[in-house]
Write an enzyme that holds these catalytic residues in place. Structure first.
Site, PDB file in Angstrom:
ATOM      1  N   TYR A 146       0.854  -1.187   0.000  1.00 51.45           N
ATOM      2  CA  TYR A 146       0.000   0.000   0.000  1.00 51.45           C
ATOM      3  C   TYR A 146       0.887   1.233   0.000  1.00 51.45           C
ATOM      4  CZ  TYR A 146      -3.385   3.481   1.640  1.00 51.45           C
ATOM      5  OH  TYR A 146      -4.178   4.591   1.773  1.00 51.45           O
ATOM      6  N   ASP A 241       9.335   2.843  -0.589  1.00 50.74           N
ATOM      7  CA  ASP A 241       8.309   3.481   0.232  1.00 50.74           C
ATOM      8  C   ASP A 241       8.551   3.064   1.678  1.00 50.74           C
ATOM      9  OD1 ASP A 241       6.183   4.399   1.612  1.00 50.74           O
ATOM     10  OD2 ASP A 241       4.646   3.585   0.279  1.00 50.74           O
ATOM     11  N   LYS A 269       4.746   9.160   8.654  1.00 49.37           N
ATOM     12  CA  LYS A 269       4.492   8.615   9.985  1.00 49.37           C
ATOM     13  C   LYS A 269       5.505   9.120  11.031  1.00 49.37           C
ATOM     14  CE  LYS A 269       1.433   5.207   8.132  1.00 49.37           C
ATOM     15  NZ  LYS A 269       1.425   4.318   7.011  1.00 49.37           N
TER      16      LYS A 269
HETATM   17  C1  LIG Z   1       0.625   4.720   5.674  1.00 51.56           C
HETATM   18  C2  LIG Z   1       1.366   4.481   4.417  1.00 51.56           C
HETATM   19  C3  LIG Z   1       1.228   5.313   3.298  1.00 51.56           C
HETATM   20  C4  LIG Z   1       0.210   6.410   3.240  1.00 51.56           C
HETATM   21  O1  LIG Z   1       0.443   7.402   4.151  1.00 51.56           O
HETATM   22  P1  LIG Z   1      -0.780   8.403   4.530  1.00 51.56           P
HETATM   23  O2  LIG Z   1      -0.119   9.396   5.401  1.00 51.56           O
HETATM   24  O3  LIG Z   1      -1.801   7.549   5.192  1.00 51.56           O
HETATM   25  O4  LIG Z   1      -1.267   8.974   3.251  1.00 51.56           O
HETATM   26  C5  LIG Z   1       2.034   5.100   2.213  1.00 51.56           C
HETATM   27  N1  LIG Z   1       2.916   4.084   2.195  1.00 51.56           N
HETATM   28  C6  LIG Z   1       3.066   3.246   3.236  1.00 51.56           C
HETATM   29  C7  LIG Z   1       4.066   2.156   3.163  1.00 51.56           C
HETATM   30  C8  LIG Z   1       2.277   3.398   4.370  1.00 51.56           C
HETATM   31  O5  LIG Z   1       2.402   2.524   5.379  1.00 51.56           O
END
Ligand SMILES: *Cc1c(COP(=O)(O)O)cnc(C)c1O
Length: 436
Positions: A146, A241, A269
């Site tokens: 994701y 990512d 995060k």
């Molecule tokens: C949480 C997450 C996202 C999206 O981040 P948001 O701040 O919720 O838009 C993208 N990539 C990874 C790997 C994530 O865990």
């Protein structure tokens, strides 16, 4: 006092009239596990408290950011001080450079960095940049990874989508989705085949190096190196990512663990210390294409927001303050997962435990889990029984088999012992309801 969520239940009913599904992000609705999500009143340290007066030991940590625990005094102070100086200027500040430098010191593959407000924005911008830099349109992603909810990446996208069984959302134009090639994680042959078929058109491969959005899955030995080699052979950029894994799988992210220098990295995060901050960065020659240094347009009214920078800087300072910080966090994660494993085995449950750094997962499956398909073989019903038993015993886990758990620096040995004890009871219940 019997466990009750009466107030949360009414709050949820009311919220549903004004907010789709009653929540501002789908997984919070408890749709996959059933029941009522506790509405939260406050959180401090390792604990989170709902409006019915229940206290829980929290392993969700707002899905990753709260690595210091909730309402850490240093963060609260930094935020109060920043707020008194004004909450947004739409003009540059010294703090933006300060946080950028702190991040780059820990992730040396990042030579320049742009702050944004969410992980979704970070990956969306990184992809546009990769396309601008290579002059190619297609991208490759992995099933169950994701990267946020924008069109190009909302294809076979993991947890939210997995939980809800809608891997592709309506509203994503076919013309966009057709530029996204999806291959299974941990399978280098499939990636090679994708490049064989359309290598000349592929701008980038975007990957969660240690995926955490189909539950936590770890790369096979040498796999990430192979992925990088395929990218280099075909002139495609490699985007890590690390929105979740940055500062979570290790201080320097999964790129430090596996010794890989991606071309671009997305973060989020943890770097915001609980405020909306994310970033993308990487090779200088690529980042210099970003507006206004270069032609690739990307902007944000609240990007680099002073409150968010203050929380980010305060968090980074604490993370870097002692070598022991991450050692202790890892040790606590091991203590928890090994304790859970022992309890599961005692009642004859053979589950799959994964962990790296302060991230952990427990799949209700007796077969190895290494990709999306194998994750989906988990017994979701057994997870749900376990989940509700834990919740009633005051342990707050993410309401889906396909989310990752997070340890924070605020979790004590006593918290971990209580969690393991609660688990013994929850596993017993699983066996009663679902068998082994
Ligand atoms: C949480 C997450 C996202 C999206 O981040 P948001 O701040 O919720 O838009 C993208 N990539 C990874 C790997 C994530 O865990």
């Amino acid at each position: 006092m019997a466990f009750s969520l009466d107030r949360s239940q009414s709050a949820f009913a009311e919220a549903k009239q004004y907010i789709p599904g009653g929540v501002n992000s789908p997984v919070r609705s408890f749709r996959s596990v059933g029941g009522t999500p506790p509405f939260i009143e406050k959180a401090t340290g390792s604990k989170i408290y709902d409006i019915d007066g229940n206290a829980y030991i929290d392993y969700v940590g707002s899905y990753g950011p709260m690595i210091l625990g909730h309402a850490h005094p240093a963060i609260v102070t930094a935020l109060c001080e920043a707020a008194q100086r004004g909450t947004s200027y739409g003009a540059p500040t010294i703090q933006e450079t300060e946080l950028a430098k702190m991040v780059m010191k820990v992730l040396p593959s990042i030579e320049m960095l742009r702050m944004v407000n969410s992980g979704t924005e970070a990956t969306m911008s990184a992809l546009r940049l990769a396309r601008a830099f290579t002059g190619r349109d297609k991208i490759v992603k992995f099933e169950g990874c994701y990267h946020g909810h924008h069109d190009s990446l909302l294809v076979k996208a993991g947890s939210g989508a997995t939980t809800f069984g809608v891997p592709d959302s309506p509203g994503v134009p076919q013309s966009v989705a057709q530029n996204t090639i999806t291959v299974p994680y941990n399978n280098i042959e499939e990636l090679e085949a994708a490049f064989k078929a359309s290598g000349e058109e592929i701008a980038a491969v975007i990957i969660e190096p240690t995926p955490g959005n189909m539950g936590l899955i770890l790369p096979k030995e040498g796999y990430l190196q192979q992925v990088q080699a395929v990218c280099q052979k075909h002139g495609a950029l490699l985007i890590f990512d690390e929105v979740m894994s940055g500062f979570r799988s290790a201080y320097g992210g999964s790129q430090a663990v596996y010794g890989i220098k991606p071309d671009l990295t997305c973060l989020g995060k943890v770097i915001g210390g609980g405020l909306p901050v994310a970033a993308y960065g990487g090779r200088r020659d690529i980042m210099e294409q970003v507006s206004p240094a270069g032609p690739m347009y990307q902007a944000g009214t609240l990007s680099g927001n002073p409150l968010a920078m203050a929380a980010g800087i305060a968090t980074m300072k604490l993370l870097g303050s002692s070598n022991n910080f991450f050692v202790k966090l890892n040790d606590n994660t091991i203590a928890l997962t090994e304790g859970l494993r022992t309890q599961a085995e005692r009642v004859g449950l053979n589950l799959q435990f994964h962990r790296i750094g302060s991230m952990f997962s427990m799949f209700f499956s007796n077969e190895p889990v290494y990709d999306y398909q194998s994750a989906c073989k988990s017994n979701v019903k057994a997870f749900n029984v376990y989940f509700h038993s834990m919740l009633e015993q005051g342990i707050y886990l993410a309401p889906s088999q396909f989310e990752t758990g997070f340890m924070s620096a605020a979790h004590s040995d006593a918290d971990i012992a209580i969690t393991i004890k609660a688990s013994a009871k929850a596993f017993q219940k699983v066996v009663e309801v679902c068998g082994k």
